[in-house]
Design a protein around this motif. Structure first.
Motif, PDB file in Angstrom:
ATOM      1  N   TYR A 172       0.828  -1.203   0.000  1.00 24.67           N
ATOM      2  CA  TYR A 172       0.000   0.000   0.000  1.00 24.67           C
ATOM      3  C   TYR A 172       0.865   1.256   0.000  1.00 24.67           C
ATOM      4  CZ  TYR A 172      -3.817   3.168   1.023  1.00 24.67           C
ATOM      5  OH  TYR A 172      -4.728   4.185   0.950  1.00 24.67           O
ATOM      6  N   LEU A 199       0.983   4.032  -3.085  1.00 24.66           N
ATOM      7  CA  LEU A 199       0.735   5.467  -2.944  1.00 24.66           C
ATOM      8  C   LEU A 199       1.893   6.298  -3.486  1.00 24.66           C
ATOM      9  CD1 LEU A 199      -0.987   5.676   0.543  1.00 24.66           C
ATOM     10  CD2 LEU A 199      -2.042   5.999  -1.700  1.00 24.66           C
ATOM     11  N   ALA A 207     -11.643  -0.556  -2.199  1.00 31.11           N
ATOM     12  CA  ALA A 207     -10.505  -0.523  -3.106  1.00 31.11           C
ATOM     13  C   ALA A 207      -9.607  -1.695  -2.711  1.00 31.11           C
ATOM     14  CB  ALA A 207      -9.755   0.794  -2.985  1.00 31.11           C
ATOM     15  N   ILE A 229      -6.034  -2.930  -3.149  1.00 28.59           N
ATOM     16  CA  ILE A 229      -4.731  -2.452  -3.597  1.00 28.59           C
ATOM     17  C   ILE A 229      -3.777  -3.623  -3.846  1.00 28.59           C
ATOM     18  CG2 ILE A 229      -2.773  -0.945  -3.037  1.00 28.59           C
ATOM     19  CD1 ILE A 229      -5.591   0.461  -3.377  1.00 28.59           C
ATOM     20  N   ILE A 242      -9.150  -1.262   1.404  1.00 30.91           N
ATOM     21  CA  ILE A 242      -9.291   0.036   2.057  1.00 30.91           C
ATOM     22  C   ILE A 242     -10.607   0.672   1.625  1.00 30.91           C
ATOM     23  CG2 ILE A 242      -7.915   1.185   0.280  1.00 30.91           C
ATOM     24  CD1 ILE A 242      -6.963   3.057   2.640  1.00 30.91           C
ATOM     25  N   LEU A 283      -9.099   5.992   0.896  1.00 32.01           N
ATOM     26  CA  LEU A 283      -8.245   5.990  -0.291  1.00 32.01           C
ATOM     27  C   LEU A 283      -8.176   7.382  -0.897  1.00 32.01           C
ATOM     28  CD1 LEU A 283      -6.527   4.514  -2.401  1.00 32.01           C
ATOM     29  CD2 LEU A 283      -8.654   4.061  -3.654  1.00 32.01           C
ATOM     30  N   SER A 284      -9.296   8.066  -0.979  1.00 28.84           N
ATOM     31  CA  SER A 284      -9.325   9.410  -1.546  1.00 28.84           C
ATOM     32  C   SER A 284      -8.371  10.334  -0.799  1.00 28.84           C
ATOM     33  CB  SER A 284     -10.751   9.957  -1.499  1.00 28.84           C
ATOM     34  OG  SER A 284     -10.800  11.244  -2.057  1.00 28.84           O
ATOM     35  N   TYR A 338      -5.803   9.512   1.113  1.00 28.04           N
ATOM     36  CA  TYR A 338      -4.421   9.071   0.942  1.00 28.04           C
ATOM     37  C   TYR A 338      -3.877   9.392  -0.448  1.00 28.04           C
ATOM     38  CZ  TYR A 338      -4.827   6.517   5.347  1.00 28.04           C
ATOM     39  OH  TYR A 338      -4.996   6.167   6.659  1.00 28.04           O
ATOM     40  N   LEU A 339      -4.722   9.292  -1.468  1.00 27.67           N
ATOM     41  CA  LEU A 339      -4.275   9.633  -2.819  1.00 27.67           C
ATOM     42  C   LEU A 339      -3.926  11.117  -2.919  1.00 27.67           C
ATOM     43  CD1 LEU A 339      -6.744   7.580  -5.048  1.00 27.67           C
ATOM     44  CD2 LEU A 339      -4.300   7.140  -4.691  1.00 27.67           C
TER      45      LEU A 339
END
Length: 129
Positions: free
Chosen positions: A14, A18, A91, A93, A104, A109-110, A112-113
């Protein structure tokens, strides 16, 4: 990322995912008349990958007719994540033939992205005062 890291203490997939998608400003999924959805331990997820090769390898391992397709971070955040949230899709990954996905929630996820994109831009362009 502490909650994800604590759930997967020996799994760097993960974190590496990222870092790569932040630099590239996109990621990879598997597409054929829609993005592939898969199930792991009863949870539906959309498999996501940092590289085209990883997506293709996993697609071949599950014998799908979906092909690797690039997805911009804008499309993921503005279109896919809201759809996943409304349908209780996680999601997934970087699943591999040997390891299941790092699951996740889409809202996490949003965030973290966006953080990964900001970190990549800071490295590339430096901090502004």
């Amino acid at each position: 990322m502490s909650d994800v890291a604590s759930e997967h203490p020996n799994d760097n997939r993960y974190r590496e995912f990222l870092q790569e998608v932040g630099k590239w400003e996109g990621l990879w999924g598997l597409f054929h008349h829609g993005w592939l959805l898969h199930t792991h331990e009863g949870q539906t997820f959309c498999p996501l990958f940092a590289t085209r090769d990883a997506a293709q390898r996993w697609g071949a391992s599950i014998r799908t007719n979906h092909v690797a397709g690039a997805i911009t971070l804008v499309d993921v955040i503005e279109h896919l994540i809201p759809d996943w949230q409304s349908q209780n899709i996680m999601a997934g990954i970087c699943p591999t033939p040997a390891l299941g996905p790092v699951l996740i929630r889409p809202d996490k996820l949003s965030a973290y992205l966006l953080g990964a994109l900001k970190a990549a831009m800071t490295v590339q362009f430096g901090r502004k005062s």
